[in-house]
Design an enzyme around this catalytic site. Sequence first.
Site, mmCIF file in Angstrom:
data_model
loop_
_atom_site.group_PDB
_atom_site.id
_atom_site.type_symbol
_atom_site.label_atom_id
_atom_site.label_comp_id
_atom_site.label_asym_id
_atom_site.label_seq_id
_atom_site.Cartn_x
_atom_site.Cartn_y
_atom_site.Cartn_z
ATOM 1 N N ASP A 2 0.881 -1.165 0.000
ATOM 2 C CA ASP A 2 0.000 0.000 0.000
ATOM 3 C C ASP A 2 0.921 1.218 0.000
ATOM 4 O O ASP A 2 1.431 1.610 1.048
ATOM 5 C CB ASP A 2 -0.902 -0.015 1.234
ATOM 6 C CG ASP A 2 -1.801 1.208 1.312
ATOM 7 O OD1 ASP A 2 -2.176 1.750 0.250
ATOM 8 O OD2 ASP A 2 -2.126 1.635 2.434
ATOM 9 N N GLU A 16 -1.419 -1.526 -4.641
ATOM 10 C CA GLU A 16 -2.689 -0.815 -4.783
ATOM 11 C C GLU A 16 -2.519 0.325 -5.767
ATOM 12 O O GLU A 16 -1.542 1.074 -5.705
ATOM 13 C CB GLU A 16 -3.158 -0.259 -3.438
ATOM 14 C CG GLU A 16 -4.493 0.439 -3.520
ATOM 15 C CD GLU A 16 -5.043 0.894 -2.187
ATOM 16 O OE1 GLU A 16 -5.906 1.794 -2.195
ATOM 17 O OE2 GLU A 16 -4.627 0.364 -1.147
ATOM 18 N N ASP A 59 -2.029 1.002 7.428
ATOM 19 C CA ASP A 59 -1.380 0.866 6.122
ATOM 20 C C ASP A 59 -0.936 -0.570 5.867
ATOM 21 O O ASP A 59 -1.066 -1.070 4.750
ATOM 22 C CB ASP A 59 -0.172 1.813 6.029
ATOM 23 C CG ASP A 59 -0.596 3.261 6.174
ATOM 24 O OD1 ASP A 59 -1.320 3.751 5.300
ATOM 25 O OD2 ASP A 59 -0.215 3.889 7.175
#
Length: 169
Positions: free
Chosen positions: A7, A67, A139
């Site tokens: 991420d 992502e 996260d």
Amino acid sequence: MRILGIDPGLVNTGWGVIEAEGGHLRYVADGTIRPPRTGSLAERLMALHAELVEVIKAWIPDEAAVEETFVNKNPLSALKLGHARGIALLAPAEAGLAVSEYPANLIKKSVVGAGHAEKEQVQMMVKMLMPGCTFASADSADALAVAICHAHHSATKRLVGGIMAGAAR
């Protein structure tokens, strides 16, 4: 198969490693990279790259998933996030890993069942899917969700690919 989920972020980059065997998923590790907030953008990106390289060396994933960035209202923030995302794509590719990308809505839908799920819902489902997981941060929970999404979608791609190869014979 061992999967590294990332991420990306310039302030916090979450990472998570899972193992996928058939339909079974197993939590391996997770963490958060926090590049220094001082120094030039280049120095901060270099620190992010160095830490991602260490994560890859330590956990030896087979594949990676990142992502995708949604378009931010603030163009400067979006540009900086894009730089961090570039590093998140580069580090695993440099290590010879196949790197897949997934939009946030698909990740949420794959993990929670709804593309517009709240962060808290994603975190709760990650904990349910990964028993024993006490993720380091929101996260890293998001990064684990990226890895889970990849596990689901790569298994489907392999299955469809095998079916198509069999049909071609």
